[in-house]
Enzyme design. Sequence first.
Site, short mmCIF file in Angstrom:
data_model
loop_
_atom_site.label_atom_id
_atom_site.label_comp_id
_atom_site.label_asym_id
_atom_site.label_seq_id
_atom_site.Cartn_x
_atom_site.Cartn_y
_atom_site.Cartn_z
CE LYS A 1 -4.05 -2.35 1.87
NZ LYS A 1 -5.23 -2.26 2.77
CE1 TYR B 1 -9.28 -3.38 -0.50
CE2 TYR B 1 -8.50 -1.52 -1.79
CZ TYR B 1 -8.26 -2.55 -0.90
OH TYR B 1 -6.99 -2.74 -0.40
CG ASN C 1 -4.13 -2.57 6.30
OD1 ASN C 1 -3.91 -2.18 5.16
ND2 ASN C 1 -5.14 -3.36 6.59
CG HIS D 1 -5.05 -6.64 -0.97
ND1 HIS D 1 -6.33 -6.75 -0.47
CD2 HIS D 1 -4.98 -7.51 -2.01
CE1 HIS D 1 -7.00 -7.63 -1.21
NE2 HIS D 1 -6.21 -8.12 -2.14
CD GLU E 1 -8.24 -9.58 -4.51
OE1 GLU E 1 -9.07 -9.29 -3.63
OE2 GLU E 1 -7.10 -9.99 -4.23
#
Length: 145
Positions: A12, A52, A115, A118, A129
């Site tokens: 991220k 998402y 965080n 992913h 994905e």
Amino acid sequence: MAAIERSLVLVKPDAVRDGHSDEIIGRLKKLGLKILARKKLHMDKALAEKHYAIHRSKPFYKELVAYMTSAPIVAAVFEGEGAVARIRQAMGATDPAKAEAGTIRADFGLGITRNAVHGSDSTATAEEEIRLFFTEDEIKAGGKR
Ligand code: IDP
Ligand code: MG
């Protein structure tokens, strides 16, 4: 013996900005997983919304899409026995404050949205994905490692 699985990993924005991509990808390689493709990209809103989509009705959805499109990320496809669960375990809990010591999120996560990483949550979502982020040619060619 667990099945050979593929999983999509995203490093991220904050973790990329802070120079942790190689360390994070390296920890996953050390699990014995093979990396099939890797590239740095800046997600646009359409891609983030597709990736998402399952969270569309959640209170954190807008913030999550805004965050993921705020700066470049690193995307990678991993392959190996039980890759989905093993990557999830190495990542740690969604909230870095609750993630087990030594996990990627415990070490590099800055908050529940920020965080660090992913990882796909099932083999089915992994394939969906991966298709959003990589063409088959990019995977065959190994992407940019
Ligand atoms: P996961 O990434 O551990 O699978 P999900 O529940 O699928 O967690 O949520 C997707 C992402 O949305 C998380 O990685 C995190 O960045 C963000 N997120 C999840 N729950 C919250 C929350 O309660 N507040 C803010 N952001 C959240
Ligand atoms: Mg999830």
